[in-house]
Design a protein around this motif. Structure first.
Motif, PDB file in Angstrom:
ATOM      1  N   PHE A  13       9.564 109.711 138.621  1.00  0.00           N
ATOM      2  CA  PHE A  13       8.792 110.589 137.742  1.00  0.00           C
ATOM      3  C   PHE A  13       7.384 110.836 138.303  1.00  0.00           C
ATOM      4  O   PHE A  13       6.440 111.064 137.560  1.00  0.00           O
ATOM      5  CB  PHE A  13       8.682 109.946 136.359  1.00  0.00           C
ATOM      6  CG  PHE A  13       9.993 109.812 135.649  1.00  0.00           C
ATOM      7  CD1 PHE A  13      10.411 110.778 134.760  1.00  0.00           C
ATOM      8  CD2 PHE A  13      10.808 108.722 135.866  1.00  0.00           C
ATOM      9  CE1 PHE A  13      11.626 110.669 134.099  1.00  0.00           C
ATOM     10  CE2 PHE A  13      12.022 108.598 135.214  1.00  0.00           C
ATOM     11  CZ  PHE A  13      12.435 109.576 134.334  1.00  0.00           C
ATOM     12  N   ILE A  16       5.325 113.674 137.046  1.00  0.00           N
ATOM     13  CA  ILE A  16       5.073 113.707 135.612  1.00  0.00           C
ATOM     14  C   ILE A  16       3.921 112.749 135.309  1.00  0.00           C
ATOM     15  O   ILE A  16       3.880 111.629 135.814  1.00  0.00           O
ATOM     16  CB  ILE A  16       6.332 113.289 134.824  1.00  0.00           C
ATOM     17  CG1 ILE A  16       7.493 114.246 135.122  1.00  0.00           C
ATOM     18  CG2 ILE A  16       6.052 113.259 133.324  1.00  0.00           C
ATOM     19  CD1 ILE A  16       8.819 113.797 134.520  1.00  0.00           C
ATOM     20  N   ASP A  33      14.274 112.850 132.182  1.00  0.00           N
ATOM     21  CA  ASP A  33      14.041 114.021 133.024  1.00  0.00           C
ATOM     22  C   ASP A  33      15.333 114.831 133.137  1.00  0.00           C
ATOM     23  O   ASP A  33      16.293 114.400 133.785  1.00  0.00           O
ATOM     24  CB  ASP A  33      13.567 113.566 134.408  1.00  0.00           C
ATOM     25  CG  ASP A  33      13.248 114.722 135.346  1.00  0.00           C
ATOM     26  OD1 ASP A  33      13.337 115.890 134.909  1.00  0.00           O
ATOM     27  OD2 ASP A  33      12.918 114.465 136.516  1.00  0.00           O
ATOM     28  N   MET A 387      11.968 115.804 129.218  1.00  0.00           N
ATOM     29  CA  MET A 387      11.266 116.766 130.052  1.00  0.00           C
ATOM     30  C   MET A 387      12.228 117.894 130.410  1.00  0.00           C
ATOM     31  O   MET A 387      13.293 117.655 130.986  1.00  0.00           O
ATOM     32  CB  MET A 387      10.750 116.107 131.331  1.00  0.00           C
ATOM     33  CG  MET A 387       9.856 114.901 131.104  1.00  0.00           C
ATOM     34  SD  MET A 387       8.342 115.276 130.186  1.00  0.00           S
ATOM     35  CE  MET A 387       7.580 116.502 131.268  1.00  0.00           C
ATOM     36  N   ASP A 392       7.197 118.618 128.025  1.00  0.00           N
ATOM     37  CA  ASP A 392       7.682 117.445 127.297  1.00  0.00           C
ATOM     38  C   ASP A 392       7.996 117.813 125.849  1.00  0.00           C
ATOM     39  O   ASP A 392       7.251 118.540 125.192  1.00  0.00           O
ATOM     40  CB  ASP A 392       6.645 116.316 127.342  1.00  0.00           C
ATOM     41  CG  ASP A 392       5.262 116.752 126.869  1.00  0.00           C
ATOM     42  OD1 ASP A 392       4.897 116.454 125.728  1.00  0.00           O
ATOM     43  OD2 ASP A 392       4.556 117.385 127.673  1.00  0.00           O
TER      44      ASP A 392
END
Length: 413
Positions: A13, A16, A33, A387, A392
């Motif tokens: 991630f 992110i 994700d 996500m 989000d």
């Protein structure tokens, strides 16, 4: 443990802002994700391009969040379910009844009858229920789960195809099964097996496939063969995983040869759960306390096996990273939870220096993590965020005291 594995693996991630999400939604927090789910689905689909009729059914027991089911439905998945409740969640997510297979174990005939009413496909895995089913629904089409007597899986708790397993009808019992079919007129539309989870040794798949195909040749009206799943995903950088390229080579050859001799092309089904969603998830927790004993440093977090039971239940490894202090000097920690039993997420882990208030990221949290959570110690279950296209979305609210008391019936004492 290989320290290079522990230190070199980094969160998938990385693009992110996990710290931002932890502050926005609070911890503990599951994050999924969708791009990783999509990648895994395409990887599996592309591995079996030479199979003329291929269906991938998501084994939703891995994670039943409605939004994950809706996303995988959009990708082209069917659904593998093991309870009436999972069937109903699948229907609410938009799956058609004939896109759902119900493969229960140890349920009553009442639950199986409910599945018939909902119109889904059904796999039966014991002779008693098969006989009762035939009495209620003579001439109905069903699938049969076969026990191929193959020992496979990452540990004994997830090995489900061996001779003493509670799952499936032993191939030694096929003569008895055939007598029931003759007496009831039931029609067999498919044969199914599942030998275990976390299988890296492809010979286990091949052995099971050979058993199932050998049995299938004696059933002339099959629509599909269901090989289940159990594909292993890596939990560490150099971890073993299922070699899909090699597996697809052997399975495709076996299946095409079977269809040629069988006289028609039938559908091949796989039922991945962990493979599709495990790597898509991470679990964010906050560090409540750093505690030093004579020989150990404990990092106590705001979660426990009530939220994330796999390390305690399966002795499963999950990589843990300190995303608040990624460049700090490395020290060895026992990462533990706040439950009043042994509650270990990772023992003797080399992690960048952890301070009270830091955020830790626990990886491979997409499968069999939230779905196995509980309210033990009267703790709330955490939030879930998904996500999608870089944005989000809250897909499950954190529980509250109202949720804990919702179904309590208070009496005068």
């Amino acid at each position: 443990m290989n320290e290079n594995i522990e230190n070199s693996q980094r969160t998938p991630f990385h693009e992110i802002d996990l710290i931002k999400l932890a502050k926005q939604y609070g911890t503990p927090l599951y994050i999924y994700d969708s791009e990783k789910m999509k990648d895994q689905f395409q990887k599996l689909k592309n591995s079996f391009l030479d199979i003329q009729k291929l269906t991938i059914n998501y084994a939703c027991k891995a994670n039943t969040n409605l939004n994950i089911l809706k996303f995988l439905k959009k990708m082209g998945c069917g659904l593998d379910t093991v309870s009436i409740q999972e069937i109903k969640i699948g229907l609410k997510a938009g799956f058609l009844p004939d896109e759902i297979i119900f493969t229960p174990n140890g349920v009553s005939i009442k639950e199986v009858k409910n599945a018939v009413e909902l119109g889904v496909r059904i796999h039966l895995d014991n002779l008693s229920i098969l006989e009762q089913f035939g009495e209620y629904f003579p001439h109905h089409s069903i699938g049969i789960r076969i026990n191929p007597h193959v020992m496979a899986g990452g540990n004994s708790k997830i090995s489900v195809g061996h001779i003493d397993s509670k799952f499936g009808i032993s191939y030694y019992q096929i003569p008895h099964m055939n007598q029931i079919l003759k007496n009831t007129g039931l029609k067999i539309e498919g044969l199914h097996m599942h030998t275990g989870s976390d299988i890296s040794e492809i010979q286990s798949f091949i052995n099971g496939a050979k058993v199932l195909l050998r049995i299938a040749k004696d059933f002339p009206n099959l629509d599909y063969i269901d090989f289940g799943s159990g594909f292993k995903v890596p939990y560490q950088k150099k971890d073993d995983q299922t070699d899909l390229t090699l597996l697809s080579k052997y399975i495709t050859e076996l299946f095409q040869h079977f269809c040629k001799n069988y006289g028609k092309i039938i559908t091949l089904i796989f039922e991945p759960g962990k493979f599709l969603v495990s790597e898509s998830g991470c679990f964010l927790v906050s560090v409540n306390v750093i505690k030093h004993t004579v020989s150990t440093i404990f990092a106590g977090i705001d979660s426990g096996f009530n939220h994330f039971i796999r390390p305690m239940f399966y002795n499963a490894y999950h990589h843990i990273e300190n995303i608040s202090n990624p460049k700090g000097r490395f020290r060895f920690y026992n990462v533990v939870g706040y439950i009043c039993e042994s509650d270990n997420f990772g023992l003797n882990r080399k992690i960048s220096e952890i301070r009270e208030g830091d955020i830790l990221c626990i990886q491979n949290a997409g499968a069999y993590c939230f779905s196995m959570s509980s309210n033990y110690n009267s703790r709330y279950r955490p939030s879930e965020v998904m996500m999608i296209d870089g944005k989000d979305f809250l897909i499950r609210k954190r529980e509250s005291m109202t949720d804990l008391l919702r179904n309590i019936v208070e009496i005068q004492i």
